[in-house]
Design a protein around this motif. Structure first.
Motif, PDB file in Angstrom:
ATOM      1  N   ALA A 130      -4.893  -2.570  16.964  1.00  0.00           N
ATOM      2  CA  ALA A 130      -4.610  -1.605  15.910  1.00  0.00           C
ATOM      3  C   ALA A 130      -5.290  -2.049  14.617  1.00  0.00           C
ATOM      4  O   ALA A 130      -5.388  -3.240  14.336  1.00  0.00           O
ATOM      5  CB  ALA A 130      -3.110  -1.496  15.695  1.00  0.00           C
ATOM      6  N   PRO A 131      -5.763  -1.080  13.816  1.00  0.00           N
ATOM      7  CA  PRO A 131      -6.382  -1.451  12.540  1.00  0.00           C
ATOM      8  C   PRO A 131      -5.349  -2.061  11.603  1.00  0.00           C
ATOM      9  O   PRO A 131      -4.159  -1.775  11.682  1.00  0.00           O
ATOM     10  CB  PRO A 131      -6.920  -0.131  11.987  1.00  0.00           C
ATOM     11  CG  PRO A 131      -6.242   0.945  12.749  1.00  0.00           C
ATOM     12  CD  PRO A 131      -5.792   0.357  14.047  1.00  0.00           C
ATOM     13  N   SER A 132      -5.823  -2.903  10.701  1.00  0.00           N
ATOM     14  CA  SER A 132      -4.911  -3.601   9.802  1.00  0.00           C
ATOM     15  C   SER A 132      -4.467  -2.724   8.639  1.00  0.00           C
ATOM     16  O   SER A 132      -3.504  -3.046   7.973  1.00  0.00           O
ATOM     17  CB  SER A 132      -5.585  -4.864   9.261  1.00  0.00           C
ATOM     18  OG  SER A 132      -6.752  -4.497   8.543  1.00  0.00           O
ATOM     19  N   HIS A 133      -5.171  -1.619   8.358  1.00  0.00           N
ATOM     20  CA  HIS A 133      -4.773  -0.727   7.274  1.00  0.00           C
ATOM     21  C   HIS A 133      -4.784   0.707   7.781  1.00  0.00           C
ATOM     22  O   HIS A 133      -5.408   1.013   8.785  1.00  0.00           O
ATOM     23  CB  HIS A 133      -5.711  -0.868   6.076  1.00  0.00           C
ATOM     24  CG  HIS A 133      -7.096  -0.376   6.360  1.00  0.00           C
ATOM     25  ND1 HIS A 133      -7.997  -1.107   7.101  1.00  0.00           N
ATOM     26  CD2 HIS A 133      -7.717   0.782   6.024  1.00  0.00           C
ATOM     27  CE1 HIS A 133      -9.132  -0.415   7.203  1.00  0.00           C
ATOM     28  NE2 HIS A 133      -8.982   0.722   6.561  1.00  0.00           N
ATOM     29  N   HIS A 134      -4.093   1.570   7.071  1.00  0.00           N
ATOM     30  CA  HIS A 134      -4.009   2.984   7.443  1.00  0.00           C
ATOM     31  C   HIS A 134      -4.787   3.794   6.414  1.00  0.00           C
ATOM     32  O   HIS A 134      -4.499   3.738   5.225  1.00  0.00           O
ATOM     33  CB  HIS A 134      -2.559   3.441   7.495  1.00  0.00           C
ATOM     34  CG  HIS A 134      -2.406   4.881   7.862  1.00  0.00           C
ATOM     35  ND1 HIS A 134      -2.695   5.349   9.113  1.00  0.00           N
ATOM     36  CD2 HIS A 134      -2.005   5.942   7.137  1.00  0.00           C
ATOM     37  CE1 HIS A 134      -2.481   6.654   9.147  1.00  0.00           C
ATOM     38  NE2 HIS A 134      -2.062   7.034   7.956  1.00  0.00           N
ATOM     39  N   TYR A 135      -5.763   4.550   6.860  1.00  0.00           N
ATOM     40  CA  TYR A 135      -6.569   5.388   5.979  1.00  0.00           C
ATOM     41  C   TYR A 135      -5.908   6.748   5.840  1.00  0.00           C
ATOM     42  O   TYR A 135      -5.648   7.414   6.826  1.00  0.00           O
ATOM     43  CB  TYR A 135      -7.982   5.541   6.547  1.00  0.00           C
ATOM     44  CG  TYR A 135      -8.829   6.503   5.759  1.00  0.00           C
ATOM     45  CD1 TYR A 135      -9.338   6.138   4.521  1.00  0.00           C
ATOM     46  CD2 TYR A 135      -9.101   7.765   6.236  1.00  0.00           C
ATOM     47  CE1 TYR A 135     -10.104   7.017   3.789  1.00  0.00           C
ATOM     48  CE2 TYR A 135      -9.868   8.653   5.512  1.00  0.00           C
ATOM     49  CZ  TYR A 135     -10.364   8.274   4.281  1.00  0.00           C
ATOM     50  OH  TYR A 135     -11.118   9.146   3.558  1.00  0.00           O
ATOM     51  N   ARG A 136      -5.599   7.158   4.634  1.00  0.00           N
ATOM     52  CA  ARG A 136      -5.041   8.489   4.382  1.00  0.00           C
ATOM     53  C   ARG A 136      -6.161   9.419   3.989  1.00  0.00           C
ATOM     54  O   ARG A 136      -6.814   9.229   2.970  1.00  0.00           O
ATOM     55  CB  ARG A 136      -4.027   8.443   3.256  1.00  0.00           C
ATOM     56  CG  ARG A 136      -2.637   8.143   3.706  1.00  0.00           C
ATOM     57  CD  ARG A 136      -1.691   8.236   2.529  1.00  0.00           C
ATOM     58  NE  ARG A 136      -1.168   9.555   2.309  1.00  0.00           N
ATOM     59  CZ  ARG A 136      -0.089  10.038   2.913  1.00  0.00           C
ATOM     60  NH1 ARG A 136       0.522   9.309   3.797  1.00  0.00           N
ATOM     61  NH2 ARG A 136       0.354  11.226   2.638  1.00  0.00           N
ATOM     62  N   CYS A 137      -6.376  10.416   4.802  1.00  0.00           N
ATOM     63  CA  CYS A 137      -7.419  11.398   4.530  1.00  0.00           C
ATOM     64  C   CYS A 137      -7.017  12.259   3.335  1.00  0.00           C
ATOM     65  O   CYS A 137      -5.906  12.778   3.288  1.00  0.00           O
ATOM     66  CB  CYS A 137      -7.630  12.269   5.767  1.00  0.00           C
ATOM     67  SG  CYS A 137      -8.862  13.559   5.523  1.00  0.00           S
TER      68      CYS A 137
END
Length: 95
Positions: free
Chosen positions: A27-34
């Protein structure tokens, strides 16, 4: 992931294989908010729209399937609808 010969397919494909032993996760370490997410329409509350229509313009929208109606109220609404718009038959209204 390995194939039947024991070759690490992730390394063959050019990716470093993450295994639970390494402590890494896939899983990616950060969450990208579009930024477009806030432009998504929200579903309106139908009961609020019906209430506002009644209070502001005197328009009443009632479903015959509304559980808040008893049999007498349901029949009254049905008769008013039939008188104004005709009988409901097979999903369409005759005028």
């Amino acid at each position: 992931m390995t194939n039947s010969s024991g070759t690490n397919l992730d390394r063959v494909a050019g990716r470093a294989a993450a295994s639970p032993r390494d402590g890494a996760s896939s899983a990616p370490s950060h969450h990208y908010r579009c930024p477009l997410g806030r432009l998504q329409p929200t579903r309106p509350d139908v009961d609020v729209i019906k209430r506002d229509g009644w209070r502001d313009q005197g328009i009443l929208v009632v479903s015959l399937d509304d559980e808040r109606l008893d049999w007498t109220e349901r029949e009254l609404v049905k008769r008013i609808g039939e008188r104004l718009y005709g009988r409901k038959e097979d999903g369409h209204v005759e005028r």
